[in-house]
Scaffold this motif. Structure first.
Motif, PDB file in Angstrom:
ATOM      1  N   VAL A 182       0.849  -1.202   0.000  1.00 40.21           N
ATOM      2  CA  VAL A 182       0.000   0.000   0.000  1.00 40.21           C
ATOM      3  C   VAL A 182       0.883   1.250   0.000  1.00 40.21           C
ATOM      4  CG1 VAL A 182      -1.607   1.367   1.417  1.00 40.21           C
ATOM      5  CG2 VAL A 182      -1.993  -1.101   1.103  1.00 40.21           C
ATOM      6  N   LEU A 183       1.881   1.262   0.883  1.00 40.80           N
ATOM      7  CA  LEU A 183       2.763   2.431   0.992  1.00 40.80           C
ATOM      8  C   LEU A 183       3.653   2.581  -0.243  1.00 40.80           C
ATOM      9  CD1 LEU A 183       3.722   2.035   4.756  1.00 40.80           C
ATOM     10  CD2 LEU A 183       2.190   3.761   3.776  1.00 40.80           C
ATOM     11  N   GLY A 184       3.850   1.488  -0.986  1.00 41.01           N
ATOM     12  CA  GLY A 184       4.599   1.558  -2.225  1.00 41.01           C
ATOM     13  C   GLY A 184       3.736   1.962  -3.411  1.00 41.01           C
ATOM     14  N   GLY A 185       2.471   2.259  -3.136  1.00 39.71           N
ATOM     15  CA  GLY A 185       1.587   2.744  -4.188  1.00 39.71           C
ATOM     16  C   GLY A 185       1.027   1.639  -5.079  1.00 39.71           C
ATOM     17  N   ALA A 186       1.014   0.403  -4.604  1.00 37.43           N
ATOM     18  CA  ALA A 186       0.521  -0.714  -5.416  1.00 37.43           C
ATOM     19  C   ALA A 186      -0.984  -0.599  -5.661  1.00 37.43           C
ATOM     20  CB  ALA A 186       0.822  -2.036  -4.704  1.00 37.43           C
ATOM     21  N   SER A 187      -1.412  -1.181  -6.765  1.00 39.81           N
ATOM     22  CA  SER A 187      -2.852  -1.187  -7.091  1.00 39.81           C
ATOM     23  C   SER A 187      -3.574  -2.147  -6.142  1.00 39.81           C
ATOM     24  CB  SER A 187      -3.047  -1.684  -8.518  1.00 39.81           C
ATOM     25  OG  SER A 187      -2.758  -3.075  -8.582  1.00 39.81           O
ATOM     26  N   GLN A 192      -3.775  -7.299  -3.193  1.00 38.75           N
ATOM     27  CA  GLN A 192      -4.471  -8.539  -2.852  1.00 38.75           C
ATOM     28  C   GLN A 192      -3.572  -9.754  -3.114  1.00 38.75           C
ATOM     29  OE1 GLN A 192      -7.178  -7.889  -1.192  1.00 38.75           O
ATOM     30  NE2 GLN A 192      -6.942 -10.058  -0.667  1.00 38.75           N
ATOM     31  N   HIS A 193      -2.859  -9.761  -4.230  1.00 37.53           N
ATOM     32  CA  HIS A 193      -1.917 -10.854  -4.508  1.00 37.53           C
ATOM     33  C   HIS A 193      -0.799 -10.899  -3.456  1.00 37.53           C
ATOM     34  CE1 HIS A 193      -3.571 -12.464  -8.148  1.00 37.53           C
ATOM     35  NE2 HIS A 193      -3.538 -11.294  -8.779  1.00 37.53           N
ATOM     36  N   MET A 194      -0.332  -9.732  -3.059  1.00 41.40           N
ATOM     37  CA  MET A 194       0.714  -9.662  -2.033  1.00 41.40           C
ATOM     38  C   MET A 194       0.225 -10.323  -0.743  1.00 41.40           C
ATOM     39  SD  MET A 194       3.805  -7.879  -1.984  1.00 41.40           S
ATOM     40  CE  MET A 194       4.191  -9.623  -2.003  1.00 41.40           C
ATOM     41  N   TYR A 195      -1.030 -10.022  -0.389  1.00 43.86           N
ATOM     42  CA  TYR A 195      -1.629 -10.586   0.825  1.00 43.86           C
ATOM     43  C   TYR A 195      -1.714 -12.103   0.724  1.00 43.86           C
ATOM     44  CZ  TYR A 195      -4.855 -11.028   4.788  1.00 43.86           C
ATOM     45  OH  TYR A 195      -5.430 -11.365   5.988  1.00 43.86           O
ATOM     46  N   GLU A 196      -2.196 -12.585  -0.406  1.00 44.10           N
ATOM     47  CA  GLU A 196      -2.366 -14.031  -0.579  1.00 44.10           C
ATOM     48  C   GLU A 196      -1.015 -14.749  -0.613  1.00 44.10           C
ATOM     49  OE1 GLU A 196      -5.145 -15.851  -0.497  1.00 44.10           O
ATOM     50  OE2 GLU A 196      -6.254 -14.027  -0.025  1.00 44.10           O
ATOM     51  N   PHE A 197      -0.015 -14.091  -1.186  1.00 46.93           N
ATOM     52  CA  PHE A 197       1.345 -14.648  -1.153  1.00 46.93           C
ATOM     53  C   PHE A 197       1.772 -14.861   0.306  1.00 46.93           C
ATOM     54  CE2 PHE A 197       5.917 -13.391  -0.658  1.00 46.93           C
ATOM     55  CZ  PHE A 197       6.498 -14.521  -1.214  1.00 46.93           C
ATOM     56  N   HIS A 295       0.702 -16.416  -6.632  1.00 45.55           N
ATOM     57  CA  HIS A 295       0.246 -15.039  -6.371  1.00 45.55           C
ATOM     58  C   HIS A 295       1.377 -14.031  -6.570  1.00 45.55           C
ATOM     59  CE1 HIS A 295      -3.901 -15.623  -5.166  1.00 45.55           C
ATOM     60  NE2 HIS A 295      -3.545 -16.706  -4.506  1.00 45.55           N
ATOM     61  N   LEU A 296       2.587 -14.431  -6.224  1.00 46.27           N
ATOM     62  CA  LEU A 296       3.728 -13.529  -6.448  1.00 46.27           C
ATOM     63  C   LEU A 296       3.926 -13.313  -7.956  1.00 46.27           C
ATOM     64  CD1 LEU A 296       6.045 -11.912  -5.144  1.00 46.27           C
ATOM     65  CD2 LEU A 296       7.456 -13.972  -5.252  1.00 46.27           C
ATOM     66  N   ASP A 297       3.809 -14.407  -8.705  1.00 48.56           N
ATOM     67  CA  ASP A 297       3.946 -14.299 -10.165  1.00 48.56           C
ATOM     68  C   ASP A 297       2.913 -13.353 -10.756  1.00 48.56           C
ATOM     69  OD1 ASP A 297       6.050 -16.020 -10.253  1.00 48.56           O
ATOM     70  OD2 ASP A 297       4.859 -17.795 -10.774  1.00 48.56           O
ATOM     71  N   ALA A 298       1.718 -13.375 -10.170  1.00 46.33           N
ATOM     72  CA  ALA A 298       0.608 -12.604 -10.750  1.00 46.33           C
ATOM     73  C   ALA A 298       0.727 -11.103 -10.510  1.00 46.33           C
ATOM     74  CB  ALA A 298      -0.713 -13.124 -10.186  1.00 46.33           C
ATOM     75  N   ILE A 299       1.663 -10.705  -9.679  1.00 41.79           N
ATOM     76  CA  ILE A 299       1.806  -9.267  -9.401  1.00 41.79           C
ATOM     77  C   ILE A 299       2.439  -8.581 -10.612  1.00 41.79           C
ATOM     78  CG2 ILE A 299       2.977  -7.558  -7.948  1.00 41.79           C
ATOM     79  CD1 ILE A 299       2.656  -9.524  -5.610  1.00 41.79           C
ATOM     80  N   ALA A 300       1.812  -7.491 -11.031  1.00 37.94           N
ATOM     81  CA  ALA A 300       2.234  -6.811 -12.261  1.00 37.94           C
ATOM     82  C   ALA A 300       3.453  -5.916 -11.998  1.00 37.94           C
ATOM     83  CB  ALA A 300       1.070  -5.999 -12.821  1.00 37.94           C
ATOM     84  N   VAL A 301       4.606  -6.580 -11.888  1.00 42.60           N
ATOM     85  CA  VAL A 301       5.872  -5.889 -11.634  1.00 42.60           C
ATOM     86  C   VAL A 301       6.923  -6.716 -12.357  1.00 42.60           C
ATOM     87  CG1 VAL A 301       7.629  -5.679  -9.821  1.00 42.60           C
ATOM     88  CG2 VAL A 301       5.348  -4.766  -9.422  1.00 42.60           C
ATOM     89  N   VAL A 302       7.975  -6.072 -12.901  1.00 44.76           N
ATOM     90  CA  VAL A 302       8.977  -6.867 -13.624  1.00 44.76           C
ATOM     91  C   VAL A 302       9.551  -7.947 -12.725  1.00 44.76           C
ATOM     92  CG1 VAL A 302       9.657  -5.203 -15.404  1.00 44.76           C
ATOM     93  CG2 VAL A 302      10.729  -5.116 -13.136  1.00 44.76           C
ATOM     94  N   SER A 303       9.758  -9.114 -13.320  1.00 47.73           N
ATOM     95  CA  SER A 303      10.092 -10.319 -12.566  1.00 47.73           C
ATOM     96  C   SER A 303      11.333 -10.137 -11.676  1.00 47.73           C
ATOM     97  CB  SER A 303      10.285 -11.478 -13.538  1.00 47.73           C
ATOM     98  OG  SER A 303      10.546 -12.650 -12.837  1.00 47.73           O
ATOM     99  N   ALA A 304      12.324  -9.380 -12.173  1.00 49.41           N
ATOM    100  CA  ALA A 304      13.578  -9.237 -11.432  1.00 49.41           C
ATOM    101  C   ALA A 304      13.361  -8.634 -10.045  1.00 49.41           C
ATOM    102  CB  ALA A 304      14.548  -8.367 -12.233  1.00 49.41           C
ATOM    103  N   ARG A 305      12.367  -7.746  -9.924  1.00 46.52           N
ATOM    104  CA  ARG A 305      12.099  -7.117  -8.627  1.00 46.52           C
ATOM    105  C   ARG A 305      11.590  -8.117  -7.598  1.00 46.52           C
ATOM    106  NH1 ARG A 305      12.396  -1.546  -8.932  1.00 46.52           N
ATOM    107  NH2 ARG A 305      11.840  -1.392  -6.735  1.00 46.52           N
ATOM    108  N   LYS A 306      11.093  -9.248  -8.090  1.00 46.26           N
ATOM    109  CA  LYS A 306      10.489 -10.213  -7.166  1.00 46.26           C
ATOM    110  C   LYS A 306      11.509 -11.151  -6.537  1.00 46.26           C
ATOM    111  CE  LYS A 306       6.242 -10.140  -9.897  1.00 46.26           C
ATOM    112  NZ  LYS A 306       5.402 -10.893 -10.841  1.00 46.26           N
TER     113      LYS A 306
END
Lengths: 321, 321
Positions: A182-187, A192-197, A295-306
């Protein structure tokens, strides 16, 4: 981007300070004592990592991470009273060292201190952070109550146990990541994916915890294996064994739990293996881990950041200690 | 404008409902039990009155008033554990009825529920309300700890006792009024006077409480007088008597406290009167009441609007029960 280990070190440095005013020392010294004994700092660092997945770490994330760590320590102080636990992290618990009344109050004031940290969060994020924190805090209490209820229950269905573990352990990991997001400005969807992860990772983590206590390598595990078995603790392993054992095996298991023979641990482990509990637990853990990673995969962020979060998941789940 | 009595009735109607989800009932039923037994509802109504001094009562004030009442009840549940009190309001305390662990957790979750109420406050007011609430909550814990410390101390200077009472009792009354004032759009200066009115009124209220327990008219008081004396409770009266008694009187008083003679209450009261404790307490109470009313006078609002608060002050301080 930072690794989990780097962020643990940064948070430890940030968190190592006095957290309360000096007076009244009779109230605040017990809290400082408990906090100074350290901890794995997994939850606050998950908040920082949840933030960094989306953006540079914001000052608010340090405040929320601190609130989360204070809240977690509040639950430990009160849980230790309820469990009448003499030791934690190898040192006297607060209620043993300072008395139950003071421990009760030191816990209360540590929870309030957590909310004091939250109150400095930027107004645009404050209501959402506060609501998520409140909901999670209440669920953690629900989990603790269910845990106490289950200890007294003659039998507990596995699904009810998973629900209890989710509340007692996983939702705080999930919320730690989500507040950071949330504080990082995520959608909303990414949050929700972050939570489920975090939630699924938490359950996998607990399965691994139960597994190591029974099947861990004593040299790597660091403490004696079989502690849960000796205490007849309801774990993933015991509940599954009771559900899948033959009538004869179940009778043996129940007799072993009632008596306290010197070779109880060995005999119970033999039964666990006969019921394939070890292979089942490994599979269950991997299922939750896979759901988490999905759920981590489903987050719309470039893979390297994960990568740091993926590494953390692997570390938590494949650890042998 | 509404009278105190009208607002008590309105709040009671508003507050009479379930405050928790139905499950797990083992956690939430104890909280509902405690809340359903009623109470004087002084604090939440002070929040509504603090608002109405400046403006029509805002929806946020009902949420904050509810948070304050939940917080107050949380402190009672935990205080009863610490005091090992069997009864409150003539009924079993939560820890007696449901066990200590559940009472501890039911208190924790009631505090969290208070914060859930706060989280709905309009964003423009939320940080200020949250910060005031946090500070006050922490001070109430400090007061409870000092109270426990003082019970064990051989002697307590009167000023330290007043400091303890301020934290344990007065700051919550003060903050209740001030949150209402904030939500009513009051200026910083007016908010401060509102706080000081509540704080001084709270001290006067406690002096009156101690006075009635010793010198109250048994027919009007409703319960047996002398309870504090029988328990050697440190009160305004006892501390002043110990400070001002002659060496001979002090010796008598200390002997009476150590023994438990059938006429202990009568004999201690005789000593109190010989030390002019009754006149002194009446004067002390009036001093705090005057200071409180001075702050109420200083609030920049037409005098007529202050009538309900002035009536409340008179009612609380001159009550005989």
């Amino acid at each position: 981007m930072h690794t989990f280990k780097e962020l643990v070190d940064s948070f430890e440095t940030f968190f190592t300070r006095k957290h309360f005013p000096p007076a009244p020392a009779t109230l605040y010294e017990p809290g400082e004592y408990f906090l100074s004994r350290g901890g794995k700092r997994i939850r606050p660092v998950m908040c920082l990592m949840g933030n960094e997945l989306f953006d540079a770490i914001q000052p608010d994330s340090w405040a929320v991470a601190t609130a989360i760590e204070l809240f977690h320590n509040f639950t430990l102080i009160h849980d230790d009273i309820m469990d009448a636990a003499p030791l934690r992290r190898g040192m006297e618990t607060v209620h043993v060292k300072y008395g139950e009344s003071t421990a009760l109050l030191a816990g209360d004031v540590m929870m309030i201190r957590a909310y004091e940290q939250l109150s400095s969060v930027q107004t645009q994020y404050l209501p959402r952070i506060l609501q998520l924190f409140n909901k999670t805090a209440r669920e953690v209490c629900e989990g603790q109550q269910l845990d106490m209820d289950f200890e007294k229950a003659p039998s507990v269905p596995l699904n009810d146990y998973i629900h209890m573990i989710t509340l007692k352990t996983s939702v705080l990991l999930a919320a730690s990541l989500q507040t950071g997001a949330v504080l990082g400005g995520a959608s909303e969807g990414n949050c929700q994916h972050m939570y489920e992860f975090g939630k699924n990772l938490g359950i996998a983590f607990q399965v691994q915890d139960d597994y190591l206590d029974a099947f861990g390598d004593p040299e790597k595990f660091g403490k004696e294996v079989g502690g849960d078995i000796r205490q007849n603790k309801k774990t993933f392993l015991l509940l599954h064994a009771l559900e899948t054992a033959s009538p004869e095996q179940r009778k043996q298991l129940q007799e072993l739990m009632q008596e306290n023979l010197p070779d109880k641990v060995q005999q119970v482990l033999q039964l666990f293996r006969a019921c394939n509990v070890d292979a089942w637990a490994t599979k269950l853990k991997d299922q939750y881990l896979q759901t988490a990673l999905h759920h981590l995969d489903a987050i719309a962020v470039v893979s390297a950041r994960k990568k740091p979060l993926r590494d953390l998941a692997e570390f938590l789940i494949h650890r042998e200690y």
